[in-house]
Design a protein around this motif. Sequence first.
Motif, PDB file in Angstrom:
ATOM      1  N   ASP A 187       0.812  -1.218   0.000  1.00 15.38           N
ATOM      2  CA  ASP A 187       0.000   0.000   0.000  1.00 15.38           C
ATOM      3  C   ASP A 187       0.845   1.268   0.000  1.00 15.38           C
ATOM      4  OD1 ASP A 187       1.021  -0.025   2.536  1.00 15.38           O
ATOM      5  OD2 ASP A 187      -0.900   0.108   3.575  1.00 15.38           O
ATOM      6  N   GLY A 188       2.174   1.134  -0.057  1.00 10.45           N
ATOM      7  CA  GLY A 188       3.051   2.299  -0.123  1.00 10.45           C
ATOM      8  C   GLY A 188       3.689   2.695   1.178  1.00 10.45           C
ATOM      9  N   GLY A 189       3.280   2.103   2.302  1.00 10.07           N
ATOM     10  CA  GLY A 189       3.902   2.414   3.582  1.00 10.07           C
ATOM     11  C   GLY A 189       5.277   1.789   3.705  1.00 10.07           C
ATOM     12  N   LEU A 190       6.160   2.457   4.428  1.00 13.44           N
ATOM     13  CA  LEU A 190       7.503   1.922   4.634  1.00 13.44           C
ATOM     14  C   LEU A 190       7.423   0.643   5.464  1.00 13.44           C
ATOM     15  CD1 LEU A 190      10.528   2.429   4.152  1.00 13.44           C
ATOM     16  CD2 LEU A 190      10.559   3.715   6.291  1.00 13.44           C
ATOM     17  N   ASP A 191       8.031  -0.425   4.987  1.00 10.06           N
ATOM     18  CA  ASP A 191       7.945  -1.725   5.660  1.00 10.06           C
ATOM     19  C   ASP A 191       9.151  -1.988   6.557  1.00 10.06           C
ATOM     20  OD1 ASP A 191       7.085  -4.347   6.302  1.00 10.06           O
ATOM     21  OD2 ASP A 191       8.361  -5.166   4.714  1.00 10.06           O
ATOM     22  N   ARG A 192      10.379  -1.873   6.003  1.00  4.99           N
ATOM     23  CA  ARG A 192      11.556  -2.201   6.795  1.00  4.99           C
ATOM     24  C   ARG A 192      12.779  -1.487   6.238  1.00  4.99           C
ATOM     25  NH1 ARG A 192      10.199  -6.183   3.353  1.00  4.99           N
ATOM     26  NH2 ARG A 192      11.808  -7.279   2.156  1.00  4.99           N
TER      27      ARG A 192
END
Length: 252
Positions: A187-192
């Motif tokens: 969804d475009g959010g920073l994951d890691r």
Amino acid sequence: MTVALPALVLFFLVLPGFVFRSRFKRAERTALDYAPFGRVVAEAVLWAAVLHAIWLGTAWILTGRTLRLDLLLELLSAAPNAQAAAIATVGQQSSAVLLYFGSLLAACYLVPAGLRWLITSQRLDRAGHWLAPIARFHDAPWYYLLTGADFRKEDLPDLIKVSAIVDVASTPYLFTGFLENFYFNPDGGLDRLVLQGVARRPLANDRLAVTEDGTLAADEEFYPIEGDYFVLRYAEIITLNIQYLTLEETAT
């Protein structure tokens, strides 16, 4: 066919704009494009108009052919007789029509990659550049923060240092390391974040670790974490600090 044909013609006219837009934009999401529908359509129609203008101009220069606006209007009309006559005329020029749309769609797929490379390599999208309002990838804020893309080419940082506070077993720890890579959720959010040279210390020790001269006491310094890579999940980060570092040569 009376109703379906105009919709099909409009679809093929606007399709190059959608292809070009999707290939050119830099977005941090990998699943769906959550941009407002009206904005997506407006951008696609604008790109399609520009691309058709370029291709029609090129076709006129190379072959002398011009746009038959009367045929286009007949194809978009609701009159069966007009549509039939227009289809017959277009069918006589099928090879030229296929060449036009085939080359246009191929360019819409290939050219955006070259434009993105040019913008990125020449830093045309960095903050403060006069082309930034139109060249900047507004759907990729993490890209600019985590790559140093807002610096001029000669001022690019050599290292990006990350400092993050993470809650470990109800105890906040301060982690520091050098950014190696980063990844996003669909969804475009920073994951890691993937870090190297990572060290940590309990955050609670900070107020007790500063000596009179403002430096850390020797026994309160960071504890290094052994390993080649350290993966830090963004969902577990309380606060995040980014520092851009430039290495300087020293005389020997």
